[in-house]
Design an enzyme around this catalytic site. Structure first.
Site, PDB file in Angstrom:
ATOM      1  CB  CYS A 128      -0.937  -0.005   1.203  1.00 37.12           C
ATOM      2  SG  CYS A 128      -0.127  -0.489   2.732  1.00 37.12           S
ATOM      3  N   GLY A 159      -3.825  -1.125   7.498  1.00 35.84           N
ATOM      4  CA  GLY A 159      -2.782  -1.929   6.862  1.00 35.84           C
ATOM      5  C   GLY A 159      -2.524  -3.224   7.617  1.00 35.84           C
ATOM      6  CG  HIS A 241      -0.856   4.096   4.677  1.00 37.89           C
ATOM      7  ND1 HIS A 241      -1.538   3.689   5.796  1.00 37.89           N
ATOM      8  CD2 HIS A 241      -0.256   2.979   4.173  1.00 37.89           C
ATOM      9  CE1 HIS A 241      -1.370   2.379   5.960  1.00 37.89           C
ATOM     10  NE2 HIS A 241      -0.603   1.928   4.984  1.00 37.89           N
TER      11      HIS A 241
END
Ligand code: A2P
Length: 332
Positions: A128, A159, A241
């Site tokens: 990711c 995640g 993120h």
């Protein structure tokens, strides 16, 4: 013609997003097979307004399927690859199991879509953090080659899966109530805290996540001259993120040119208001397909270098959306 599509890990944080992305993008699904562990067999999940029953993953699960989207961890991906591919079903795998395997394309459709068409049964979905960084790095790299990137990442609970997201909520509640909380998913207390990434530590002092960013980027860009180092950190954010990227180019790339390139880059949105000191935040980007960028500035400490702030939804562009886009390139 529509497709029979299997989702492996359908009850997980990414699995649920696979369904939403397939529906939202109108991917031609004739039949959907939801697969998870025995624990979840019999539960139902909605797809296009209809309840679908989750069944236990077995080696026969892929019969008649054209596409299987996997997000149940690397061990499951390794165990079921052969059954999936033998059934003539394209495996798009969100785990790290085959990413660096020679002959398995590792694809970000905005960067290397041609690789998806060359698959031999398996397409690997990159890490990711790597995907989110590359959405910003690639348009700049195409205009002015990148020599080196120094990344600092601020990574969300998602995640680490659904259970980690729940742990963040539960530990925050316990913290506010003054109650003790023992973490059981992540290695350290998560509420009002942060810690270097929980992936395995390697002999060179990096953690796996940091080396994934470095190695996967080179494979996707097909350019070993791009050197990346990073420090990956888990922060108490649910699903998005953020990354601070310090990018050194072989020659100068102006701030203005970088903005111009990123404004027209596919999958990228520039969001900022300098006067108000307002930049993309996880709360802006959660649930969004695009990766958001801003704060582009010249590094005053080093020539030919820019600093860029990048934010992307880990579950969407960092996982489910990118995987479905890979399937679109390969199959449609
Ligand atoms: P289950 O909910 O039945 O445990 P996450 O990434 O959010 O942690 O989700 C992991 C996904 O992988 C879940 O859907 C989980 O299903 C699935 N999974 C875990 N172990 C297995 C297994 N042995 N067989 C099939 N699916 C599994």
């Amino acid at each position: 013609m529509g497709f029979k599509v299997a989702i492996v890990g359908a009850t997980g944080a990414v699995g649920v997003e696979f369904m939403k992305v397939l529906e939202r993008r109108n991917f031609p699904v004739d039949e959907l097979v939801l697969l998870a562990s025995k624990r979840s067999a019999g539960t139902t999940l909605d797809f296009k307004g209809q309840p679908h029953t989750v069944t236990e993953l077995t080696h026969d699960s892929f019969a008649g399927c054209h596409l299987a989207l996997f997000s149940a961890g690397a061990k499951i991906s390794r165990e079921y690859r052969e059954s999936c591919v033998k059934a003539g079903c394209l495996m798009v795998d969100n785990s790290s199991a085959f990413r660096m395997e020679e002959g398995v394309p590792l694809v970000v459709p905005e960067v290397n879509p041609q690789d998806a068409k060359r698959h031999k049964g398996v397409i690997a979905n990159p890490n990711c953090t790597t995907i989110i960084a590359l959405l910003a790095l690639n348009p700049l790299h195409q205009a002015m080659p990148i020599r080196r990137v120094v990344a600092a990442t601020y990574q969300a609970a998602s995640g680490a899966g659904h259970a980690a997201m729940e742990e963040l909520k539960d530990s925050t509640r316990a913290y506010l109530d003054g109650k003790p909380f023992t973490p059981h998913v992540l290695p350290h207390p998560y509420a009002f805290n942060l810690f270097p990434h929980n992936s395995a530590m390697l002999d060179n002092g990096y953690c796996e996540e940091e080396m994934k960013l470095a190695k996967e980027s080179v494979k996707i860009l097909h350019d070993p001259s791009v050197r990346i180092t990073g420090t990956c950190v888990r922060v108490p954010v649910l699903r998005t993120h953020a990354e601070a990227l310090n990018i050194e180019f072989v020659r100068e790339l102006s701030v203005e040119k970088a903005y111009e390139l990123l404004r027209k880059a596919p999958g990228v949105t520039v969001l900022e208001d300098r006067a108000k000191n307002r930049w993309a935040m996880p709360t802006d980007v959660a649930g969004q397909d695009n990766v958001f960028v801003g704060r582009i500035r010249k590094d005053h400490s080093q020539p030919n270098t820019l600093d860029v702030w990048v934010v992307g939804d880990q579950l969407l562009k960092g996982a489910a959306l990118n995987a479905v886009q890979c399937a679109e390139v390969a199959l449609l």
